[in-house]
Design a protein around this motif. Structure first.
Motif, PDB file in Angstrom:
ATOM      1  N   ALA A 105       0.829  -1.202   0.000  1.00  0.00           N
ATOM      2  CA  ALA A 105       0.000   0.000   0.000  1.00  0.00           C
ATOM      3  C   ALA A 105       0.866   1.255   0.000  1.00  0.00           C
ATOM      4  O   ALA A 105       0.591   2.223  -0.727  1.00  0.00           O
ATOM      5  N   VAL A 106       1.937   1.245   0.791  1.00  0.00           N
ATOM      6  CA  VAL A 106       2.843   2.403   0.831  1.00  0.00           C
ATOM      7  C   VAL A 106       3.503   2.613  -0.528  1.00  0.00           C
ATOM      8  O   VAL A 106       3.599   3.741  -1.022  1.00  0.00           O
ATOM      9  N   ILE A 107       3.946   1.518  -1.142  1.00  0.00           N
ATOM     10  CA  ILE A 107       4.602   1.615  -2.457  1.00  0.00           C
ATOM     11  C   ILE A 107       3.666   2.209  -3.501  1.00  0.00           C
ATOM     12  O   ILE A 107       4.028   3.146  -4.222  1.00  0.00           O
ATOM     13  N   LEU A 108       2.445   1.699  -3.574  1.00  0.00           N
ATOM     14  CA  LEU A 108       1.509   2.144  -4.605  1.00  0.00           C
ATOM     15  C   LEU A 108       0.974   3.545  -4.310  1.00  0.00           C
ATOM     16  O   LEU A 108       0.736   4.327  -5.240  1.00  0.00           O
ATOM     17  N   LYS A 109       0.793   3.877  -3.040  1.00  0.00           N
ATOM     18  CA  LYS A 109       0.375   5.236  -2.695  1.00  0.00           C
ATOM     19  C   LYS A 109       1.440   6.243  -3.118  1.00  0.00           C
ATOM     20  O   LYS A 109       1.129   7.318  -3.637  1.00  0.00           O
ATOM     21  N   THR A 110       2.676   5.871  -2.896  1.00  0.00           N
ATOM     22  CA  THR A 110       3.768   6.759  -3.281  1.00  0.00           C
ATOM     23  C   THR A 110       3.856   6.894  -4.795  1.00  0.00           C
ATOM     24  O   THR A 110       4.039   7.988  -5.328  1.00  0.00           O
ATOM     25  N   SER A 169      -3.761  23.258  -6.015  1.00  0.00           N
ATOM     26  CA  SER A 169      -4.189  23.868  -4.766  1.00  0.00           C
ATOM     27  C   SER A 169      -4.140  22.910  -3.590  1.00  0.00           C
ATOM     28  O   SER A 169      -4.040  23.324  -2.448  1.00  0.00           O
ATOM     29  N   ASP A 170      -4.209  21.609  -3.848  1.00  0.00           N
ATOM     30  CA  ASP A 170      -4.214  20.641  -2.765  1.00  0.00           C
ATOM     31  C   ASP A 170      -2.819  20.285  -2.290  1.00  0.00           C
ATOM     32  O   ASP A 170      -2.656  19.595  -1.311  1.00  0.00           O
ATOM     33  N   CYS A 171      -1.795  20.717  -2.982  1.00  0.00           N
ATOM     34  CA  CYS A 171      -0.445  20.271  -2.672  1.00  0.00           C
ATOM     35  C   CYS A 171       0.522  21.432  -2.502  1.00  0.00           C
ATOM     36  O   CYS A 171       1.670  21.342  -2.865  1.00  0.00           O
ATOM     37  N   THR A 172       0.063  22.534  -1.995  1.00  0.00           N
ATOM     38  CA  THR A 172       0.945  23.667  -1.811  1.00  0.00           C
ATOM     39  C   THR A 172       1.741  23.510  -0.544  1.00  0.00           C
ATOM     40  O   THR A 172       1.409  22.727   0.333  1.00  0.00           O
ATOM     41  N   SER A 173       2.806  24.285  -0.451  1.00  0.00           N
ATOM     42  CA  SER A 173       3.674  24.157   0.702  1.00  0.00           C
ATOM     43  C   SER A 173       2.999  24.663   1.967  1.00  0.00           C
ATOM     44  O   SER A 173       3.421  24.350   3.065  1.00  0.00           O
ATOM     45  N   ASP A 174       1.951  25.448   1.846  1.00  0.00           N
ATOM     46  CA  ASP A 174       1.239  25.936   3.003  1.00  0.00           C
ATOM     47  C   ASP A 174       0.167  24.923   3.381  1.00  0.00           C
ATOM     48  O   ASP A 174      -0.899  24.861   2.797  1.00  0.00           O
ATOM     49  N   GLY A 175       0.466  24.095   4.342  1.00  0.00           N
ATOM     50  CA  GLY A 175      -0.466  23.043   4.716  1.00  0.00           C
ATOM     51  C   GLY A 175      -0.450  21.928   3.712  1.00  0.00           C
ATOM     52  O   GLY A 175      -1.461  21.551   3.159  1.00  0.00           O
ATOM     53  N   GLN A 176       0.712  21.379   3.452  1.00  0.00           N
ATOM     54  CA  GLN A 176       0.868  20.342   2.434  1.00  0.00           C
ATOM     55  C   GLN A 176       0.002  19.135   2.754  1.00  0.00           C
ATOM     56  O   GLN A 176      -0.122  18.712   3.880  1.00  0.00           O
ATOM     57  N   ARG A 177      -0.584  18.577   1.701  1.00  0.00           N
ATOM     58  CA  ARG A 177      -1.252  17.302   1.875  1.00  0.00           C
ATOM     59  C   ARG A 177      -0.198  16.217   1.850  1.00  0.00           C
ATOM     60  O   ARG A 177       0.653  16.195   0.990  1.00  0.00           O
ATOM     61  N   LYS A 178      -0.227  15.281   2.779  1.00  0.00           N
ATOM     62  CA  LYS A 178       0.746  14.204   2.800  1.00  0.00           C
ATOM     63  C   LYS A 178       0.287  13.097   1.862  1.00  0.00           C
ATOM     64  O   LYS A 178      -0.879  12.740   1.833  1.00  0.00           O
ATOM     65  N   LYS A 179       1.216  12.550   1.131  1.00  0.00           N
ATOM     66  CA  LYS A 179       0.867  11.565   0.124  1.00  0.00           C
ATOM     67  C   LYS A 179       0.642  10.184   0.690  1.00  0.00           C
ATOM     68  O   LYS A 179      -0.089   9.387   0.131  1.00  0.00           O
ATOM     69  N   LEU A 222       1.517   6.622  -6.929  1.00  0.00           N
ATOM     70  CA  LEU A 222       0.366   7.348  -7.448  1.00  0.00           C
ATOM     71  C   LEU A 222       0.259   8.756  -6.877  1.00  0.00           C
ATOM     72  O   LEU A 222      -0.453   9.597  -7.412  1.00  0.00           O
ATOM     73  N   GLY A 223       0.959   9.014  -5.760  1.00  0.00           N
ATOM     74  CA  GLY A 223       0.922  10.340  -5.153  1.00  0.00           C
ATOM     75  C   GLY A 223      -0.403  10.663  -4.509  1.00  0.00           C
ATOM     76  O   GLY A 223      -0.929  11.768  -4.666  1.00  0.00           O
ATOM     77  N   VAL A 224      -0.982   9.705  -3.785  1.00  0.00           N
ATOM     78  CA  VAL A 224      -2.277   9.919  -3.132  1.00  0.00           C
ATOM     79  C   VAL A 224      -2.151   9.704  -1.627  1.00  0.00           C
ATOM     80  O   VAL A 224      -1.177   9.124  -1.142  1.00  0.00           O
ATOM     81  N   THR A 225      -3.166  10.145  -0.888  1.00  0.00           N
ATOM     82  CA  THR A 225      -3.128  10.064   0.563  1.00  0.00           C
ATOM     83  C   THR A 225      -3.583   8.708   1.081  1.00  0.00           C
ATOM     84  O   THR A 225      -2.962   8.128   1.975  1.00  0.00           O
ATOM     85  N   HIS A 226      -4.678   8.206   0.538  1.00  0.00           N
ATOM     86  CA  HIS A 226      -5.252   6.946   1.007  1.00  0.00           C
ATOM     87  C   HIS A 226      -5.399   5.976  -0.165  1.00  0.00           C
ATOM     88  O   HIS A 226      -5.771   6.372  -1.270  1.00  0.00           O
ATOM     89  N   LEU A 227      -5.121   4.720   0.100  1.00  0.00           N
ATOM     90  CA  LEU A 227      -5.238   3.707  -0.946  1.00  0.00           C
ATOM     91  C   LEU A 227      -5.441   2.342  -0.315  1.00  0.00           C
ATOM     92  O   LEU A 227      -4.674   1.930   0.554  1.00  0.00           O
ATOM     93  N   SER A 228      -6.473   1.649  -0.734  1.00  0.00           N
ATOM     94  CA  SER A 228      -6.704   0.279  -0.277  1.00  0.00           C
ATOM     95  C   SER A 228      -6.224  -0.691  -1.352  1.00  0.00           C
ATOM     96  O   SER A 228      -6.581  -0.563  -2.520  1.00  0.00           O
ATOM     97  N   VAL A 229      -5.405  -1.657  -0.933  1.00  0.00           N
ATOM     98  CA  VAL A 229      -4.871  -2.643  -1.881  1.00  0.00           C
ATOM     99  C   VAL A 229      -5.304  -4.053  -1.508  1.00  0.00           C
ATOM    100  O   VAL A 229      -4.731  -5.022  -1.986  1.00  0.00           O
ATOM    101  N   SER A 230      -6.325  -4.162  -0.654  1.00  0.00           N
ATOM    102  CA  SER A 230      -6.734  -5.472  -0.135  1.00  0.00           C
ATOM    103  C   SER A 230      -7.117  -6.436  -1.253  1.00  0.00           C
ATOM    104  O   SER A 230      -6.691  -7.596  -1.257  1.00  0.00           O
ATOM    105  N   SER A 231      -7.930  -5.982  -2.189  1.00  0.00           N
ATOM    106  CA  SER A 231      -8.369  -6.858  -3.278  1.00  0.00           C
ATOM    107  C   SER A 231      -7.196  -7.294  -4.141  1.00  0.00           C
ATOM    108  O   SER A 231      -7.080  -8.464  -4.518  1.00  0.00           O
ATOM    109  N   LEU A 232      -6.309  -6.350  -4.455  1.00  0.00           N
ATOM    110  CA  LEU A 232      -5.149  -6.670  -5.270  1.00  0.00           C
ATOM    111  C   LEU A 232      -4.229  -7.637  -4.546  1.00  0.00           C
ATOM    112  O   LEU A 232      -3.771  -8.637  -5.132  1.00  0.00           O
ATOM    113  N   PHE A 233      -3.981  -7.389  -3.264  1.00  0.00           N
ATOM    114  CA  PHE A 233      -3.075  -8.251  -2.508  1.00  0.00           C
ATOM    115  C   PHE A 233      -3.649  -9.657  -2.383  1.00  0.00           C
ATOM    116  O   PHE A 233      -2.931 -10.658  -2.536  1.00  0.00           O
TER     117      PHE A 233
END
Length: 476
Positions: free
Chosen positions: A384-389, A464-474, A391-402
């Protein structure tokens, strides 16, 4: 229309190009590529004939009349014409209307028939095999721009790629480095079609097509803009965006390539990798020899044995000085805001940015950094960490794939197991990831074949979702 009007128009277009060829051949043969000859009577006559032939070709294609606004400047007044937006093959209309020079890859001149027509307009050729080609191209543009109007005007699409006309992306500086007055030119198609081949096909199937070209007032650079081509480009883009009534975006040609790369893991609309890519370019971290450097990073990461790095350690790892921009990059990976990051996530993200279409290479590198020494396997959480990184997203479920890959329910998988599954299921992301993660693939952008031009930019991509002011974590 596909079986009636479309083939007729293609045949007419081919005939017109054949008709134009002998005139272009006679006018361009035995002509020096380094100097420009006086425009004598017979060359002017050829110019008129070719413009008429090209106009008949566009007329046969459904462009029965074209709306022209403003006045085109003379070459000595504005040596360079900057056009935007660039969205289809029909953007060649202004070239045939003005017979201006364009910047093209050198291989084009060797194409039968087409190459002769191209050589007639005295293009600036770019060679992919020449490492100094970019520098030579800029020097040639400067030479012509400072000729006092002796050379034909150079027509440049400063976006550097095709977009879907929803905004103007970052302009490349080539048209602005000569520091001469430019004339901005905007083009409009009053239709909603996007996709290069879709536009070509459906446009030729319509009985009538509209085309509007507007020559804006000449933009003369200030002294500051002459010294700063980037500022010059930004200000010209702003003028053109206002004329078009569209927004501007800081995404560039490279961002378009990343966003629309034809890999098995296509980026979702809310990805933060576009923001990451801008930081990579700003810090000068774009790799020249990406394969070797990424492998070196992977080897160094394995020696850290999953140890997290602080900001100073991160700067030392990259061998770059600490800066606000580096802090912005660090913040993207500082998921718990405890001044620590997993350097493995940075290497995965860098791999995607440097080689966006090479899913195999990125996943192999990621597995090597996450796998255990004992059995070379990773867990569901690590996948999940690998694929989230990637894809550059915050949340990702990989249960079905795994679960689909780990058929024996061991709770682990190796890279060999993962890639064997991918080879049997090349659309694994479509089948297992996207259905399980609502919104991950919901926008029309990634549908390359139906809604998006090649290497285009999607209006739903927003920084707008990824600015340095209050960055969204991937991640996580």
């Amino acid at each position: 229309m596909t079986f009636t009007l479309f083939p007729i128009r293609l045949l007419i277009a081919a005939f017109m190009m054949l008709l134009a060829w002998p005139f272009a051949f006679l006018a361009s043969e035995w002509r020096s590529e380094a100097t420009v000859e006086p425009q004598c009577l017979w060359r002017r006559l050829v110019d008129i004939i070719l413009k008429i032939i090209m106009r008949v070709m566009w007329f046969a294609g459904g462009f029965h009349w074209m709306t022209v606004k403003g006045q085109r400047a003379l070459p000595r007044e504005a040596p360079i014409l900057t056009l935007a937006p660039h969205s289809s093959y029909f953007d060649a209309i202004p070239v045939t209307m003005t017979m201006s020079s364009i910047v093209m890859k050198s291989e084009s001149k060797d194409i039968p028939l087409w190459g002769t027509l191209i050589k007639y307009i005295r293009p600036v050729f770019v060679s992919r095999s020449d490492q100094d080609s970019r520098k030579k191209t800029v020097e040639e543009i400067k030479r012509r721009a400072h000729s006092g109007g002796e050379w034909p005007q150079i027509m440049i699409f400063p976006e550097g790629t095709c977009t879907n006309r929803s905004c103007l992306i970052t302009f490349k500086p080539g048209a602005f480095i000569p520091a001469v007055p430019v004339q901005p030119v905007v083009i409009r198609y009053p239709n909603k079609l996007v996709g290069l081949f879709e536009i070509l096909w459906l446009t030729l199937c319509q009985l009538h097509n509209e085309f509007v070209i507007e020559f804006l007032p000449i933009y003369t650079p200030s002294e500051e803009e002459k010294k700063n081509p980037t500022l010059f480009a930004i200000n010209v883009r702003r003028v053109m965006a206002e004329a078009l009534g569209v927004p501007i975006t800081d995404y560039s040609f490279e961002d378009c390539q990343l966003a629309m790369a034809e890999g098995q893991l296509r980026l979702p609309v809310d990805t933060c990798l576009l923001e990451f890519a801008k930081l990579v370019r700003g810090l000068g971290l774009k790799l020249q020899n990406s394969e070797k450097t990424l492998q070196d990073y992977g080897n160094r990461v394995r020696k850290l044995e999953k140890k997290k790095l602080g900001f100073d350690d991160f700067a030392h790892f990259l061998d770059v000085p600490a800066s606000d921009m580096l802090r912005d990059m660090f913040d993207l990976f500082d998921e718990h805001e405890d001044n620590s990051m997993d350097i493995r996530e940075f290497v995965i993200a860098l791999s995607v940015v440097c080689r966006p279409a090479k899913t195999l290479g990125t996943m192999k590198l990621a597995f090597r950094m996450f796998e255990t020494v004992e059995d070379g396997a990773i867990t569901e959480r690590e996948l999940a960490v690998i694929l989230k990184t990637a894809l550059g997203v915050t949340h990702l479920s990989v249960s079905s794939l795994f679960a689909a890959i780990d058929a024996e329910n061991t709770g682990k998988m190796t890279f060999e197991t993962f890639w064997s599954f991918v080879e049997e299921h090349p659309d694994f992301a479509e089948d297992y990831l996207y259905p399980e993660n609502t919104g991950l693939h919901s926008a029309p952008c990634p549908d390359h074949h139906h809604t998006q031009p090649t290497n285009g930019i999607c209006p739903d991509f927003s920084p707008s979702d990824c600015t340095s002011d209050g960055q969204r974590k991937k991640h996580n």
